[in-house]
Design a protein around this motif. Structure first.
Motif, PDB file in Angstrom:
ATOM      1  N   ILE A 191       0.856  -1.189   0.000  1.00 57.75           N
ATOM      2  CA  ILE A 191       0.000   0.000   0.000  1.00 57.75           C
ATOM      3  C   ILE A 191       0.887   1.233   0.000  1.00 57.75           C
ATOM      4  CG2 ILE A 191      -1.817   1.281   1.200  1.00 57.75           C
ATOM      5  CD1 ILE A 191      -2.610  -1.362   2.567  1.00 57.75           C
ATOM      6  N   LEU A 192       0.694   2.106  -0.979  1.00 60.93           N
ATOM      7  CA  LEU A 192       1.355   3.414  -1.008  1.00 60.93           C
ATOM      8  C   LEU A 192       0.274   4.453  -0.728  1.00 60.93           C
ATOM      9  CD1 LEU A 192       3.624   2.963  -4.181  1.00 60.93           C
ATOM     10  CD2 LEU A 192       4.157   2.472  -1.797  1.00 60.93           C
ATOM     11  N   TRP A 193       0.282   4.975   0.493  1.00 65.53           N
ATOM     12  CA  TRP A 193      -0.794   5.863   0.950  1.00 65.53           C
ATOM     13  C   TRP A 193      -0.254   7.298   0.989  1.00 65.53           C
ATOM     14  CZ3 TRP A 193      -4.102   4.769   5.968  1.00 65.53           C
ATOM     15  CH2 TRP A 193      -5.165   5.688   6.019  1.00 65.53           C
ATOM     16  N   VAL A 194      -0.749   8.112   0.069  1.00 67.54           N
ATOM     17  CA  VAL A 194      -0.313   9.506  -0.031  1.00 67.54           C
ATOM     18  C   VAL A 194      -1.307  10.388   0.709  1.00 67.54           C
ATOM     19  CG1 VAL A 194       0.255  11.379  -1.613  1.00 67.54           C
ATOM     20  CG2 VAL A 194       0.711   9.018  -2.276  1.00 67.54           C
ATOM     21  N   GLU A 195      -0.794  11.233   1.591  1.00 67.21           N
ATOM     22  CA  GLU A 195      -1.664  12.104   2.380  1.00 67.21           C
ATOM     23  C   GLU A 195      -1.191  13.546   2.297  1.00 67.21           C
ATOM     24  OE1 GLU A 195      -3.031   9.844   6.260  1.00 67.21           O
ATOM     25  OE2 GLU A 195      -0.885   9.582   5.982  1.00 67.21           O
ATOM     26  N   GLY A 196      -2.153  14.464   2.344  1.00 67.58           N
ATOM     27  CA  GLY A 196      -1.806  15.871   2.448  1.00 67.58           C
ATOM     28  C   GLY A 196      -1.300  16.170   3.855  1.00 67.58           C
ATOM     29  N   LEU A 197      -0.554  17.236   4.014  1.00 69.73           N
ATOM     30  CA  LEU A 197      -0.017  17.584   5.330  1.00 69.73           C
ATOM     31  C   LEU A 197      -1.136  18.013   6.274  1.00 69.73           C
ATOM     32  CD1 LEU A 197       3.126  19.644   4.265  1.00 69.73           C
ATOM     33  CD2 LEU A 197       3.060  17.284   5.081  1.00 69.73           C
ATOM     34  N   ALA A 198      -1.069  17.542   7.509  1.00 67.31           N
ATOM     35  CA  ALA A 198      -2.088  17.898   8.495  1.00 67.31           C
ATOM     36  C   ALA A 198      -2.074  19.393   8.793  1.00 67.31           C
ATOM     37  CB  ALA A 198      -1.873  17.108   9.781  1.00 67.31           C
ATOM     38  N   HIS A 206       5.033  18.791  -0.295  1.00 70.48           N
ATOM     39  CA  HIS A 206       3.693  18.651  -0.875  1.00 70.48           C
ATOM     40  C   HIS A 206       2.833  17.612  -0.166  1.00 70.48           C
ATOM     41  CE1 HIS A 206       5.369  20.418  -4.871  1.00 70.48           C
ATOM     42  NE2 HIS A 206       5.059  21.344  -3.983  1.00 70.48           N
ATOM     43  N   GLY A 207       3.434  16.765   0.638  1.00 69.74           N
ATOM     44  CA  GLY A 207       2.648  15.767   1.360  1.00 69.74           C
ATOM     45  C   GLY A 207       3.542  14.687   1.922  1.00 69.74           C
ATOM     46  N   GLN A 208       2.926  13.652   2.477  1.00 73.50           N
ATOM     47  CA  GLN A 208       3.700  12.530   2.991  1.00 73.50           C
ATOM     48  C   GLN A 208       3.166  11.233   2.396  1.00 73.50           C
ATOM     49  OE1 GLN A 208       3.394  12.289   7.295  1.00 73.50           O
ATOM     50  NE2 GLN A 208       1.643  10.914   7.178  1.00 73.50           N
ATOM     51  N   ILE A 209       4.051  10.253   2.258  1.00 76.41           N
ATOM     52  CA  ILE A 209       3.677   8.954   1.711  1.00 76.41           C
ATOM     53  C   ILE A 209       3.994   7.880   2.738  1.00 76.41           C
ATOM     54  CG2 ILE A 209       5.906   8.759   0.511  1.00 76.41           C
ATOM     55  CD1 ILE A 209       4.414   7.089  -1.611  1.00 76.41           C
ATOM     56  N   LYS A 210       3.001   7.047   2.997  1.00 75.71           N
ATOM     57  CA  LYS A 210       3.155   5.938   3.936  1.00 75.71           C
ATOM     58  C   LYS A 210       3.268   4.651   3.117  1.00 75.71           C
ATOM     59  CE  LYS A 210       0.558   6.192   7.537  1.00 75.71           C
ATOM     60  NZ  LYS A 210      -0.668   6.133   8.389  1.00 75.71           N
ATOM     61  N   ILE A 211       4.385   3.964   3.253  1.00 77.33           N
ATOM     62  CA  ILE A 211       4.635   2.724   2.502  1.00 77.33           C
ATOM     63  C   ILE A 211       4.390   1.551   3.446  1.00 77.33           C
ATOM     64  CG2 ILE A 211       6.323   1.404   1.180  1.00 77.33           C
ATOM     65  CD1 ILE A 211       7.810   4.086   0.731  1.00 77.33           C
ATOM     66  N   GLU A 222       5.150 -12.216  10.903  1.00 78.18           N
ATOM     67  CA  GLU A 222       5.706 -10.863  10.981  1.00 78.18           C
ATOM     68  C   GLU A 222       4.594  -9.828  10.879  1.00 78.18           C
ATOM     69  OE1 GLU A 222       9.451  -9.943   8.900  1.00 78.18           O
ATOM     70  OE2 GLU A 222       9.259 -11.924   8.007  1.00 78.18           O
ATOM     71  N   GLN A 223       4.814  -8.677  11.498  1.00 79.51           N
ATOM     72  CA  GLN A 223       3.870  -7.577  11.388  1.00 79.51           C
ATOM     73  C   GLN A 223       4.189  -6.761  10.142  1.00 79.51           C
ATOM     74  OE1 GLN A 223       4.104  -5.434  15.132  1.00 79.51           O
ATOM     75  NE2 GLN A 223       2.374  -6.602  15.941  1.00 79.51           N
ATOM     76  N   ASP A 224       3.185  -6.010   9.687  1.00 78.91           N
ATOM     77  CA  ASP A 224       3.386  -5.174   8.510  1.00 78.91           C
ATOM     78  C   ASP A 224       4.481  -4.144   8.771  1.00 78.91           C
ATOM     79  OD1 ASP A 224       1.319  -6.545   7.409  1.00 78.91           O
ATOM     80  OD2 ASP A 224      -0.187  -5.002   7.718  1.00 78.91           O
ATOM     81  N   ARG A 225       5.300  -3.902   7.738  1.00 72.35           N
ATOM     82  CA  ARG A 225       6.373  -2.920   7.861  1.00 72.35           C
ATOM     83  C   ARG A 225       5.891  -1.585   7.301  1.00 72.35           C
ATOM     84  NH1 ARG A 225      10.897  -4.970   4.681  1.00 72.35           N
ATOM     85  NH2 ARG A 225      11.113  -6.468   6.384  1.00 72.35           N
ATOM     86  N   VAL A 226       5.997  -0.530   8.099  1.00 74.64           N
ATOM     87  CA  VAL A 226       5.497   0.789   7.704  1.00 74.64           C
ATOM     88  C   VAL A 226       6.648   1.794   7.680  1.00 74.64           C
ATOM     89  CG1 VAL A 226       3.889   2.665   8.233  1.00 74.64           C
ATOM     90  CG2 VAL A 226       3.242   0.297   8.738  1.00 74.64           C
ATOM     91  N   GLN A 227       6.802   2.496   6.555  1.00 73.91           N
ATOM     92  CA  GLN A 227       7.787   3.568   6.438  1.00 73.91           C
ATOM     93  C   GLN A 227       7.060   4.839   6.007  1.00 73.91           C
ATOM     94  OE1 GLN A 227       9.988   0.987   3.583  1.00 73.91           O
ATOM     95  NE2 GLN A 227      11.809   1.709   4.641  1.00 73.91           N
ATOM     96  N   ILE A 228       7.458   5.967   6.568  1.00 74.87           N
ATOM     97  CA  ILE A 228       6.800   7.232   6.244  1.00 74.87           C
ATOM     98  C   ILE A 228       7.841   8.239   5.768  1.00 74.87           C
ATOM     99  CG2 ILE A 228       5.411   9.139   7.123  1.00 74.87           C
ATOM    100  CD1 ILE A 228       4.198   7.255   9.146  1.00 74.87           C
ATOM    101  N   TYR A 229       7.590   8.822   4.608  1.00 77.34           N
ATOM    102  CA  TYR A 229       8.457   9.862   4.056  1.00 77.34           C
ATOM    103  C   TYR A 229       7.606  11.056   3.649  1.00 77.34           C
ATOM    104  CZ  TYR A 229      11.793   6.013   3.530  1.00 77.34           C
ATOM    105  OH  TYR A 229      12.626   4.947   3.764  1.00 77.34           O
ATOM    106  N   GLN A 230       8.257  12.195   3.524  1.00 78.22           N
ATOM    107  CA  GLN A 230       7.608  13.359   2.929  1.00 78.22           C
ATOM    108  C   GLN A 230       8.158  13.535   1.513  1.00 78.22           C
ATOM    109  OE1 GLN A 230       8.377  16.424   5.903  1.00 78.22           O
ATOM    110  NE2 GLN A 230       6.410  16.049   6.884  1.00 78.22           N
ATOM    111  N   TYR A 231       7.451  14.277   0.686  1.00 83.04           N
ATOM    112  CA  TYR A 231       7.872  14.395  -0.704  1.00 83.04           C
ATOM    113  C   TYR A 231       7.570  15.771  -1.267  1.00 83.04           C
ATOM    114  CZ  TYR A 231       2.931  13.832  -1.943  1.00 83.04           C
ATOM    115  OH  TYR A 231       1.584  14.002  -2.057  1.00 83.04           O
ATOM    116  N   LYS A 232       8.282  16.081  -2.340  1.00 79.93           N
ATOM    117  CA  LYS A 232       8.029  17.295  -3.112  1.00 79.93           C
ATOM    118  C   LYS A 232       8.012  16.912  -4.588  1.00 79.93           C
ATOM    119  CE  LYS A 232       9.778  21.913  -4.249  1.00 79.93           C
ATOM    120  NZ  LYS A 232      10.854  22.919  -4.037  1.00 79.93           N
ATOM    121  N   ILE A 233       6.926  17.271  -5.283  1.00 82.65           N
ATOM    122  CA  ILE A 233       6.786  16.944  -6.701  1.00 82.65           C
ATOM    123  C   ILE A 233       7.457  18.030  -7.536  1.00 82.65           C
ATOM    124  CG2 ILE A 233       5.164  16.504  -8.583  1.00 82.65           C
ATOM    125  CD1 ILE A 233       3.141  15.596  -6.508  1.00 82.65           C
TER     126      ILE A 233
END
Length: 250
Positions: A191-198, A206-211, A222-233
């Motif tokens: 799941i690539l979950w793109v969110e606007g900044l709170a 421009h927002g953050q992406i949760k992988i 194993e539990q799901d692995r979650v990584q969070i980054y911010q991005y600029k387009i």
């Protein structure tokens, strides 16, 4: 191969991921069926050219099968659809009382089933945006059935990949859309979950992406692995960085 990737966006536009996967798979030599329900062919082609890929050339050589949903809908509604003998329109459900997406599934399966002369690598189904099917009158069960059958045909039988974009909003009153989104989250391999900044709009972030890598699906404990980054387009690419480490901040 054989993976289902869900692109989810909330309070922002995650279509840059669709353009990335489209150009990525075409450059990799995969056979791509693109069910484009949100924008016109020319829109996707202009963006792809910036990324160094020609969709027109890919169509001509048989690598890309493109369903232009906007045009097909208008043609169906105004009776201008040119049906081929024995082949109904992929979006035939619009003009029928029952919201069955069988014609759309048949289109996908036929498009990606390799012919003897095909030399392409693994097949790929790309859908932008699945929620449009709900807006066109298909029920949530019909949409989930369509995705289920596509997963069996593309991921299991053909050993290909599926990438689907859906819009979501936790505060939305659109229960059907949220039902589809939540159901698909349970079945996705990635799941690539793109969110606007709170905090609202920012010029440099421009927002953050949760992988979310669904390791729990593999039954290894194993539990799901979650990584969070911010991005600029940017014009031709996207810059990713750890939260709070934007160049503008540092």
């Amino acid at each position: 191969q054989g993976k289902f990737t869900l692109l989810r966006d909330t309070r922002t536009d995650g279509s840059f991921l669709v353009h990335h996967f489209l150009s990525f798979y075409l450059r990799a030599g995969c056979k791509v069926c693109f069910v484009a329900l949100l924008q016109s062919f020319s829109h996707y082609n202009v963006v792809a050219q910036k990324l160094g890929v020609s969709l027109t050339a890919a169509k001509e050589r048989g690598q890309l099968v493109f369903l232009e949903g906007l045009k097909s809908c208008l043609d169906l509604m105004f009776g201008e659809e040119e049906e081929q003998p024995g082949q109904p329109s992929p979006l035939q459900f619009i003009s029928e009382s029952a919201s069955s997406l069988k014609a759309l599934f048949d289109f996908v399966r036929t498009s990606l089933t390799a012919e003897g002369s095909d030399s392409w690598k693994s097949p790929v189904l790309l859908v932008d945006d699945l929620g449009v099917l709900l807006s066109l009158g298909a029920g949530p069960v019909a949409v989930l059935d369509f995705i289920h059958y596509c997963r069996v045909a593309v991921c299991s039988q053909l050993r290909g990949n599926i990438v689907v974009l859906v819009h979501s909003n936790e505060d939305s009153e659109d229960e059907e859309n949220e039902l589809v989104v939540n159901s698909m989250c349970h079945h996705s391999d990635l799941i690539l979950w793109v969110e606007g900044l709170a905090t609202g709009f920012c010029k440099d972030v421009h927002g953050q992406i949760k992988i979310i890598q669904r390791l729990s699906l593999e039954l290894t404990g194993e539990q799901d692995r979650v990584q969070i980054y911010q991005y600029k387009i940017q014009d031709k690419n996207v810059t990713f960085f750890a939260r709070g480490l934007s160049a503008a901040v540092l």
